[in-house]
Design an enzyme around this catalytic site. Sequence first.
Site, PDB file in Angstrom:
ATOM      1  N   ASN A   9       0.425  -0.892   0.078  1.00  0.00           N
ATOM      2  CA  ASN A   9       0.189   0.191  -0.332  1.00  0.00           C
ATOM      3  C   ASN A   9       0.770   1.063   0.336  1.00  0.00           C
ATOM      4  O   ASN A   9       1.607   1.201   0.731  1.00  0.00           O
ATOM      5  CB  ASN A   9      -0.025   0.098   1.586  1.00  0.00           C
ATOM      6  CG  ASN A   9      -2.044   1.739   1.560  1.00  0.00           C
ATOM      7  OD1 ASN A   9      -1.866   1.970   0.232  1.00  0.00           O
ATOM      8  ND2 ASN A   9      -2.239   1.520   2.653  1.00  0.00           N
ATOM      9  N   TRP A  10       1.391   1.346  -1.489  1.00  0.00           N
ATOM     10  CA  TRP A  10       1.588   2.958  -1.828  1.00  0.00           C
ATOM     11  C   TRP A  10       1.363   4.105  -0.299  1.00  0.00           C
ATOM     12  O   TRP A  10       2.278   4.971  -0.679  1.00  0.00           O
ATOM     13  CB  TRP A  10       2.482   2.697  -2.934  1.00  0.00           C
ATOM     14  CG  TRP A  10       2.736   2.045  -3.369  1.00  0.00           C
ATOM     15  CD1 TRP A  10       3.501   1.317  -3.728  1.00  0.00           C
ATOM     16  CD2 TRP A  10       3.747   2.367  -5.011  1.00  0.00           C
ATOM     17  NE1 TRP A  10       3.800   0.044  -4.311  1.00  0.00           N
ATOM     18  CE2 TRP A  10       4.438   0.858  -5.206  1.00  0.00           C
ATOM     19  CE3 TRP A  10       3.324   3.288  -5.491  1.00  0.00           C
ATOM     20  CZ2 TRP A  10       4.523   0.364  -6.191  1.00  0.00           C
ATOM     21  CZ3 TRP A  10       4.259   2.918  -7.010  1.00  0.00           C
ATOM     22  CH2 TRP A  10       4.670   1.408  -7.144  1.00  0.00           C
ATOM     23  N   LYS A  11      -0.319   4.002  -0.320  1.00  0.00           N
ATOM     24  CA  LYS A  11      -0.008   5.302   0.149  1.00  0.00           C
ATOM     25  C   LYS A  11      -0.265   6.849  -0.641  1.00  0.00           C
ATOM     26  O   LYS A  11      -0.442   6.308  -2.401  1.00  0.00           O
ATOM     27  CB  LYS A  11      -0.120   5.329   2.048  1.00  0.00           C
ATOM     28  CG  LYS A  11       0.115   4.039   2.953  1.00  0.00           C
ATOM     29  CD  LYS A  11      -0.093   4.065   3.690  1.00  0.00           C
ATOM     30  CE  LYS A  11      -0.721   3.184   4.593  1.00  0.00           C
ATOM     31  NZ  LYS A  11       0.500   3.056   6.196  1.00  0.00           N
ATOM     32  N   HIS A  94      -9.878   1.518   5.025  1.00  0.00           N
ATOM     33  CA  HIS A  94      -7.838   1.403   5.995  1.00  0.00           C
ATOM     34  C   HIS A  94      -8.099   2.415   7.283  1.00  0.00           C
ATOM     35  O   HIS A  94      -9.201   3.107   6.465  1.00  0.00           O
ATOM     36  CB  HIS A  94      -7.178   1.687   4.938  1.00  0.00           C
ATOM     37  CG  HIS A  94      -5.861   1.765   5.680  1.00  0.00           C
ATOM     38  ND1 HIS A  94      -5.197   2.894   6.056  1.00  0.00           N
ATOM     39  CD2 HIS A  94      -5.029   1.045   5.468  1.00  0.00           C
ATOM     40  CE1 HIS A  94      -3.666   2.752   6.978  1.00  0.00           C
ATOM     41  NE2 HIS A  94      -3.573   1.492   5.516  1.00  0.00           N
ATOM     42  N   GLU A  96      -6.675   5.081   7.577  1.00  0.00           N
ATOM     43  CA  GLU A  96      -6.143   6.301   7.716  1.00  0.00           C
ATOM     44  C   GLU A  96      -7.532   6.285   6.761  1.00  0.00           C
ATOM     45  O   GLU A  96      -7.779   7.712   7.087  1.00  0.00           O
ATOM     46  CB  GLU A  96      -4.913   6.345   6.581  1.00  0.00           C
ATOM     47  CG  GLU A  96      -3.611   5.915   7.255  1.00  0.00           C
ATOM     48  CD  GLU A  96      -2.997   5.242   6.968  1.00  0.00           C
ATOM     49  OE1 GLU A  96      -2.325   5.323   5.528  1.00  0.00           O
ATOM     50  OE2 GLU A  96      -1.715   4.700   7.531  1.00  0.00           O
ATOM     51  N   GLU A 166      -4.986  -5.107  10.842  1.00  0.00           N
ATOM     52  CA  GLU A 166      -3.676  -3.650  10.888  1.00  0.00           C
ATOM     53  C   GLU A 166      -4.602  -3.450  12.155  1.00  0.00           C
ATOM     54  O   GLU A 166      -5.299  -2.523  12.374  1.00  0.00           O
ATOM     55  CB  GLU A 166      -3.696  -2.875   9.510  1.00  0.00           C
ATOM     56  CG  GLU A 166      -3.729  -3.414   8.342  1.00  0.00           C
ATOM     57  CD  GLU A 166      -2.861  -2.485   7.666  1.00  0.00           C
ATOM     58  OE1 GLU A 166      -2.166  -2.729   6.802  1.00  0.00           O
ATOM     59  OE2 GLU A 166      -3.633  -1.078   7.659  1.00  0.00           O
ATOM     60  N   GLY A 172       2.938   2.560  10.547  1.00  0.00           N
ATOM     61  CA  GLY A 172       4.325   3.457  10.519  1.00  0.00           C
ATOM     62  C   GLY A 172       4.784   3.897  11.473  1.00  0.00           C
ATOM     63  O   GLY A 172       5.395   5.409  11.507  1.00  0.00           O
ATOM     64  N   SER A 211       4.092  -2.005  10.206  1.00  0.00           N
ATOM     65  CA  SER A 211       5.474  -2.204  10.060  1.00  0.00           C
ATOM     66  C   SER A 211       5.824  -3.442  10.172  1.00  0.00           C
ATOM     67  O   SER A 211       6.936  -4.052  10.595  1.00  0.00           O
ATOM     68  CB  SER A 211       5.997  -1.486  11.759  1.00  0.00           C
ATOM     69  OG  SER A 211       5.894  -0.312  11.985  1.00  0.00           O
ATOM     70  N   GLY A 232       3.213  -1.243   4.137  1.00  0.00           N
ATOM     71  CA  GLY A 232       3.398   0.460   3.972  1.00  0.00           C
ATOM     72  C   GLY A 232       4.559   0.748   3.494  1.00  0.00           C
ATOM     73  O   GLY A 232       5.095   0.620   2.312  1.00  0.00           O
ATOM     74  N   GLY A 233       5.089   1.057   4.575  1.00  0.00           N
ATOM     75  CA  GLY A 233       7.005   1.796   4.093  1.00  0.00           C
ATOM     76  C   GLY A 233       7.675   1.018   3.590  1.00  0.00           C
ATOM     77  O   GLY A 233       8.514   1.482   2.738  1.00  0.00           O
TER      78      GLY A 233
HETATM   79  O1  LIG Z   1      -1.651  -0.791   4.656  1.00  0.00           O
HETATM   80  C1  LIG Z   1      -0.389  -0.781   5.489  1.00  0.00           C
HETATM   81  C2  LIG Z   1      -0.428  -0.160   6.371  1.00  0.00           C
HETATM   82  O2  LIG Z   1      -0.881   0.988   6.846  1.00  0.00           O
HETATM   83  C3  LIG Z   1       1.255  -0.726   6.941  1.00  0.00           C
HETATM   84  O3  LIG Z   1       1.495   0.692   6.974  1.00  0.00           O
HETATM   85  P1  LIG Z   1       3.042   0.390   7.681  1.00  0.00           P
HETATM   86  O4  LIG Z   1       3.580  -0.677   6.615  1.00  0.00           O
HETATM   87  O5  LIG Z   1       3.643   1.379   7.252  1.00  0.00           O
HETATM   88  O6  LIG Z   1       3.655   0.665   9.229  1.00  0.00           O
END
Ligand SMILES: O=C[C@H](O)COP(=O)(O)O
Length: 247
Positions: A9-11, A94, A96, A166, A172, A211, A232-233
């Site tokens: 998920n590149w957000k 999600h 967010e 999640e 994050g 994470s 994510g990151g």
């Molecule tokens: O969609 C992915 C998640 O929100 C995880 O994000 P993260 O891997 O940066 O903690």
Amino acid sequence: MRRPIIAGNWKMNKTPSETIKLISELKPLVAGANAQVVVCPTSVCLFAAKGAAEGSNIAIGAQNVFFEDAGAYTGEISCDSLLELGVEFVIIGHSERRQYFAETDETVNKKVLKALQKGLKPIICVGEHLKEKEHGITNEIVRMQTKLALEGVLANDIENIVIAYEPVWAIGTGLTATSQEANNTIREIRKAVGELYGERAEDIRIQYGGSMNAGNASELMGMSDIDGGLIGGASLKAADFAKVVNY
Ligand SMILES: O=C[C@H](O)COP(=O)(O)O
């Protein structure tokens, strides 16, 4: 046997040209993966992503979709548009989006139903906040979110759905649920699905997200009920994401 699914998920990261670059770098690194590989760029990068992924084992996912077919919904994106771009998956609910864009269990459910009706595969996100974890109500929260998201979904559609567990406090932050904690909560989610669909619950793939990275992926993926990751990151650099995919 559930095939693992690792989705990035590149957000709100990467422009169209950066999308092409990242996918081009990723292609050879994940070509032999056992897991199903998905990347989810921003909506305006989906066209570029699909083109860049052509001929590879990388599927494309969107980060959101609207629950109406078309009409006066400024700024929203329809399932038909996503399908025309070659999008296969869509992240729904999600944390967010729940936090910043007023997504509710009700809108999540409407989006899940519309996505399935149109032939998109939803990745439904559920997870507890830190305060909920501290109150010991993680299971209640994820069970509620899961059952409300699946209201009206037919048993035959279960195999087209992915759930991502999640914990919001782990997103994050560098904090992860322990593999045992994550597995227990995911088992609880599967139990909730089982209360609705019986043994079909064994077919649904449930990812962990929060994470997750090259350092902890193999331990998490070694757990009995964890069928993949929503990353994510660590999905924003080809080498990092490839290590997770090839855990
Ligand atoms: O969609 C992915 C998640 O929100 C995880 O994000 P993260 O891997 O940066 O903690």
